[in-house]
Scaffold this motif. Structure first.
Motif: not given
Ligand SMILES: [Zn+2]
Length: 344
Positions: A27-31, A82-84, A150-152, A213-215, A286-288
């Motif tokens: 659920m949290h990927v940067h390609l 994807t989140v950015g 949308i990602k902030l 996202e994260h916390g 995993n914020d890859v």
């Molecule tokens: Zn991230």
């Protein structure tokens, strides 16, 4: 649990000690990143500007991104959120995969996030909006690119902080968060927000964000805000862990970065524990793209969730499959193995 289901009319297949599992959902990927650690912190803004400045370098970067998406699929991840990312690469790739011209997972894409000048990822995988009209025009652009969410970037990150104790400093004005969330919701989009401090969690939830996202460590007030908002938490243990637990001779982190990494690592774990104890939905990413995280090791996040948050293995699997599918709005397509559900 004893299996008491009536199997008459079904064909039994012996898996010979193997297991069958729905595709995992990261659920949290940067390609745009390989996760390869750098000796020194890179100037991502400069790097992205260079990459995106000519059609040749853009084409090379797109190929790289498409290859990373394929790595996700080959490691058992059939959906990524994807989140950015770089330009409109994520939506382009999503559509190419859907059309069958590329091999990769299902993509829920945000393209570039919205940050502020000097904010998290500003100028690289997020644009720097210097005013509310600026942020709203970026939202319009995202809509034209047909994003899925949308990602902030509301607060800073571990490596953005220059002093001890201030990782996740609030960067985006609350009024901007509110203006974007209101317009995004009116247009039918959910808003995910990068948040790494208690103040950031409060500002995000008070102003309409749908997923944290994260916390960070939660107070009772924040737990209530989560519930009132109906928001969910995306836990990401993988990116903070190296800075908190690896020896500095390996991470090349400064003492300040290690200290802050630890604050964020503990905050993320405490946040996940408090959320679960209070029936706040939790998913995993995993914020890859961050150092030390590759596009094929999402499985580690599930293991960390079990190890540090204390959930059972089956709950970790449920979280990364059915639970995530439901919260991402694709529960009818994936997340469980059921009759008449598509394969992935
Ligand atoms: Zn991230």
């Amino acid at each position: 649990m004893p299996d008491t289901a009536d199997l008459s009319g079904y064909t039994k297949i012996d898996l010979k000690g193997h297991y069958i599992l729905p595709g995992l959902i990261n659920m949290h990927v940067h390609l745009a990143g390989s996760g390869k650690p750098q000796k020194k912190q890179r100037d991502n803004e400069k790097l992205v500007n260079t990459i995106m400045s000519t059609s040749l370098t853009r084409a090379i970067a797109y190929r790289m991104v498409a290859g990373f998406a394929k790595d996700e699929l080959l490691s058992g991840v059939t959906t990524i959120r994807t989140v950015g990312g770089l330009g409109d690469f994520d939506t382009r790739l999503r559509d190419e995969i859907k059309a069958g011209s590329k091999i990769g997972p299902r993509i829920l894409a945000s393209n570039q996030g919205i940050s502020v000048p000097g904010g998290h990822m500003a100028g690289s995988v997020a644009v720097a909006a210097s005013s509310i009209p600026d942020a709203l025009s970026q939202l319009k652009k995202s809509k034209q690119e047909k994003v899925d969410l949308i990602k902030l970037m509301i607060t800073g990150g571990v490596l953005d902080a220059k002093e001890k104790g201030v990782p996740g400093e609030l960067k985006m004005p609350p009024e901007m968060v509110r203006a974007v969330c209101e317009k995004a919701h009116a247009d039918g989009y959910l808003v995910a927000a990068h948040v790494e401090s208690p103040e950031g969690v409060r500002v995000a939830l008070e102003n309409g964000v749908d997923s944290i996202e994260h916390g960070a460590k939660l107070t009772d007030e924040m737990i209530n805000l989560f519930k009132e908002r109906g928001a969910f938490l995306c836990t990401t243990i993988s990116p903070a862990l190296p800075y908190a637990l690896f020896d500095r001779s390996i991470t090349n982190a400064t003492e300040v970065e290690q200290y802050n990494g630890n604050v964020v690592f503990e905050g993320i774990i405490a946040c996940a524990k408090a959320a679960l104890a209070n029936d706040i939905p939790v998913v995993l990413g995993n914020d890859v793209g961050c150092p030390w995280i590759t596009q094929y090791d999402f499985w580690r996040e599930l293991y960390y969730f079990h190890k540090y948050v204390g959930v059972s293995n089956s709950f970790a699997l449920y979280t990364a499959t059915k639970r995530s599918a439901e919260l991402a709005g694709i529960g009818s397509l994936t997340g469980s193995i059921e009759k008449a559900k598509p394969q992935t």
